[in-house]
Design a protein around this motif. Structure first.
Motif, mmCIF file in Angstrom:
data_model
loop_
_atom_site.group_PDB
_atom_site.id
_atom_site.type_symbol
_atom_site.label_atom_id
_atom_site.label_comp_id
_atom_site.label_asym_id
_atom_site.label_seq_id
_atom_site.Cartn_x
_atom_site.Cartn_y
_atom_site.Cartn_z
ATOM 1 N N ARG A 22 -4.200 -9.687 5.208
ATOM 2 C CA ARG A 22 -3.652 -8.511 4.538
ATOM 3 C C ARG A 22 -3.607 -8.816 3.178
ATOM 4 O O ARG A 22 -2.767 -9.260 2.823
ATOM 5 C CB ARG A 22 -2.646 -7.961 5.545
ATOM 6 C CG ARG A 22 -2.727 -7.519 7.126
ATOM 7 C CD ARG A 22 -1.537 -7.147 7.858
ATOM 8 N NE ARG A 22 -1.970 -6.838 8.896
ATOM 9 C CZ ARG A 22 -2.274 -7.417 10.115
ATOM 10 N NH1 ARG A 22 -2.079 -8.565 10.062
ATOM 11 N NH2 ARG A 22 -2.611 -6.931 11.229
ATOM 12 N N PHE A 70 7.762 -6.422 2.832
ATOM 13 C CA PHE A 70 6.539 -6.736 3.185
ATOM 14 C C PHE A 70 6.284 -8.083 3.745
ATOM 15 O O PHE A 70 5.037 -8.338 4.094
ATOM 16 C CB PHE A 70 5.487 -6.467 1.830
ATOM 17 C CG PHE A 70 5.595 -4.904 1.531
ATOM 18 C CD1 PHE A 70 4.846 -3.832 2.057
ATOM 19 C CD2 PHE A 70 6.423 -4.621 0.387
ATOM 20 C CE1 PHE A 70 4.910 -2.626 1.575
ATOM 21 C CE2 PHE A 70 6.624 -3.646 -0.029
ATOM 22 C CZ PHE A 70 5.843 -2.402 0.518
ATOM 23 N N PRO A 108 5.274 2.367 2.580
ATOM 24 C CA PRO A 108 5.703 2.320 4.007
ATOM 25 C C PRO A 108 5.849 0.677 4.240
ATOM 26 O O PRO A 108 5.110 -0.138 3.819
ATOM 27 C CB PRO A 108 4.508 2.809 4.825
ATOM 28 C CG PRO A 108 3.308 2.855 4.118
ATOM 29 C CD PRO A 108 3.980 3.088 2.680
ATOM 30 N N THR A 109 6.848 0.231 5.114
ATOM 31 C CA THR A 109 7.118 -1.193 5.254
ATOM 32 C C THR A 109 6.038 -1.490 6.282
ATOM 33 O O THR A 109 5.584 -0.881 7.195
ATOM 34 C CB THR A 109 8.280 -1.363 6.189
ATOM 35 O OG1 THR A 109 9.381 -0.890 5.430
ATOM 36 C CG2 THR A 109 8.483 -2.674 6.553
ATOM 37 N N GLN A 110 5.533 -2.794 5.862
ATOM 38 C CA GLN A 110 4.420 -3.390 6.718
ATOM 39 C C GLN A 110 4.169 -4.882 6.088
ATOM 40 O O GLN A 110 4.797 -5.194 5.231
ATOM 41 C CB GLN A 110 3.034 -2.794 6.111
ATOM 42 C CG GLN A 110 2.852 -2.670 4.698
ATOM 43 C CD GLN A 110 1.508 -1.631 4.281
ATOM 44 O OE1 GLN A 110 0.433 -1.831 4.744
ATOM 45 N NE2 GLN A 110 1.810 -0.775 3.348
ATOM 46 N N ALA A 111 3.405 -5.726 6.802
ATOM 47 C CA ALA A 111 3.335 -7.131 6.892
ATOM 48 C C ALA A 111 2.020 -7.224 5.752
ATOM 49 O O ALA A 111 1.170 -6.629 6.138
ATOM 50 C CB ALA A 111 3.180 -7.652 8.201
ATOM 51 N N ASP A 153 -8.100 -6.813 5.628
ATOM 52 C CA ASP A 153 -7.365 -5.784 5.616
ATOM 53 C C ASP A 153 -6.877 -5.676 4.421
ATOM 54 O O ASP A 153 -6.006 -6.423 3.836
ATOM 55 C CB ASP A 153 -6.337 -5.416 6.803
ATOM 56 C CG ASP A 153 -6.009 -3.873 6.724
ATOM 57 O OD1 ASP A 153 -6.565 -3.053 7.523
ATOM 58 O OD2 ASP A 153 -4.946 -3.602 5.862
#
Length: 264
Positions: A49, A152, A112-115, A90
């Motif tokens: 990512r 993140f 938005p919170t995401q890894a 991604d």
């Protein structure tokens, strides 16, 4: 921005030149093209990512399409380097022309919170032009690193060095030398923040333009200020090598550690 005695004497010239540059500058749009996507690769280590954030350089101003801009070239080179390692790449781009370090930081809070594995940040030129103080500059860089780790779970945060503003064709002398001096100063502060980062994720990358021996006409777009497609590609190669060094090894080690022990 700190003025010395000579700068005060040259102040009327700086003001005149800055006014003329603003009047005569070519306004280039942000290029069209996707700002997020997922690319299939050929490995078995799951999804990598990637997030690209920042100013007009991150947005790709100077190119006509995202494919030849920063994001497109980074995706191209990272895909090649990690093709045999990960199943998918991604990626997403969050960048806006004119954004300073403070505005980039504010944008990170709204996402938005995401890894995310790696975050690439283009920042600094607008802080030079808008005279961001040393204290605020260093605070914003540290805050970016902190929020990227906390929100993140970023494993790598890449900052590329500020560009050589003295070479920008659109900036006349002595104005270009004043801006270049401030850019070098902020760049040294950026390098120091990354070096002393307690999280261990921050990475300062020096540009490799000198190694490629580009002249100013080849380095910059037709506005004489933003990067050219060639410069974006050099930038992307530098970044992709850093990502490969960090993650190809980690994935290899994880693969070895998860293999069943068949020894008897």
């Amino acid at each position: 921005m700190k003025f010395n005695t000579l700068d005060w004497l040259l102040a009327p010239i700086y003001l005149y030149q800055a006014t003329k540059v603003k009047q005569n500058s070519i306004s280039l749009p942000e290029p069209c093209g996707d700002r997020s996507g997922c690319r299939q690769l050929g490995g078995d280590c799951g999804t990598f990512r990637l997030m690209i954030v920042g100013d007009s350089a991150a947005a790709g101003v100077g190119s006509t399409h995202q494919d030849t801009a920063a994001s497109g070239r980074i995706i191209h080179h990272v895909s090649a380097h990690l093709y045999d390692t990960y199943t998918h790449l991604d990626w997403q781009l969050h960048a806006t022309t004119g954004h300073t370090s403070g505005q980039i930081l504010a944008r990170l809070y709204t996402l938005p919170t995401q890894a995310i594995d790696t975050v690439v940040i283009s920042v600094g030129v607008n802080d030079v032009v808008k005279c961001t103080s040393d204290t605020i500059w260093q605070h914003n860089i540290r805050a970016m690193i902190a929020v990227l780790v906390r929100k993140f779970a970023a494993k790598q945060v890449i900052f590329l060095s500020l560009p050589p503003m003295s070479l920008m064709p659109s900036l006349p002398a002595p104005l270009c030398h004043l801006l270049a001096r401030q850019a070098r100063h902020l760049d040294r502060l950026l390098q120091a923040v990354c070096k002393h980062d307690d999280t261990g994720v921050a990475l300062y990358l020096s540009d490799e333009f000198a190694k490629h021996r580009l002249d100013p006409e080849a380095m910059f777009a037709n506005d004489g200020f933003h990067p050219s497609a060639k410069t974006y590609d050099i930038w992307a190669m530098t970044i992709s090598h850093a990502i490969k060094e960090r993650f190809a090894y980690i994935c290899h080690q994880n693969t070895i550690s998860t293999r069943p022990n068949t020894a008897v």
